[in-house]
Write a protein that holds these residues in place. Structure first.
Motif: not given
Length: 157
Positions: A6-33
């Protein structure tokens, strides 16, 4: 990944959630920025931050933890410019490969190859420790990305 404790599953989930937040933040920034930076020497654009996170996570998850070398040009991560769609494609592919790395990693084992030219740190004792470092880096770079995004939004509105 269901065979993880369970603790390992939590780590994997946190890693993927944090990477997805980075991805989605860039995705939401306008192309010209997405290639814009803060007005100070050494600041990085959202694209550069995203690409650095991709290179960093694969270095630790594959090259270090699994002993499967992933070519990386760290300097280029901090100097590149790229269309948002191309950067997101690179990031999506890196995430898929990262998930595959995680599935093959025995988290309580020692990393296969410790990095050369770097002081050995306490968290390098296990693959799980290495991945906790990746999580730490994701958190740090997400903060940088959010500050950069907010600045770029203010200067383009």
């Amino acid at each position: 990944m269901n065979s993880l404790a369970p603790n390992e599953q939590i780590l994997v989930r946190l890693l993927l959630e944090k990477f997805d937040q980075i991805f989605e933040t860039v995705q939401d920034i306008p192309e010209d920025s997405v290639n814009g930076c803060l007005p100070m020497h050494g600041s990085n654009s959202p694209v550069q931050i995203l690409l650095h996170c991709c290179g960093m996570m694969r270095r630790w998850s594959s090259t270090v933890n699994l002993g499967v070398e992933i070519p990386r040009d760290r300097d280029a991560e901090f100097s590149t410019t790229m269309d948002k769609s191309d950067a997101l494609k690179v990031a999506s592919e890196a995430r898929t490969a990262f998930v595959a790395d995680l599935a093959r990693t025995q988290l309580q084992q020692a990393p296969a190859v410790l990095p050369t030219g770097r002081k050995v740190e306490y968290w390098m004792a296990t693959c799980e420790g290495v991945l906790l470092h990746v999580y730490e880096e994701f958190c740090q770079h997400l903060g940088h990305l959010e500050i950069t995004r907010d600045y770029l939004k203010l200067t383009t509105d």
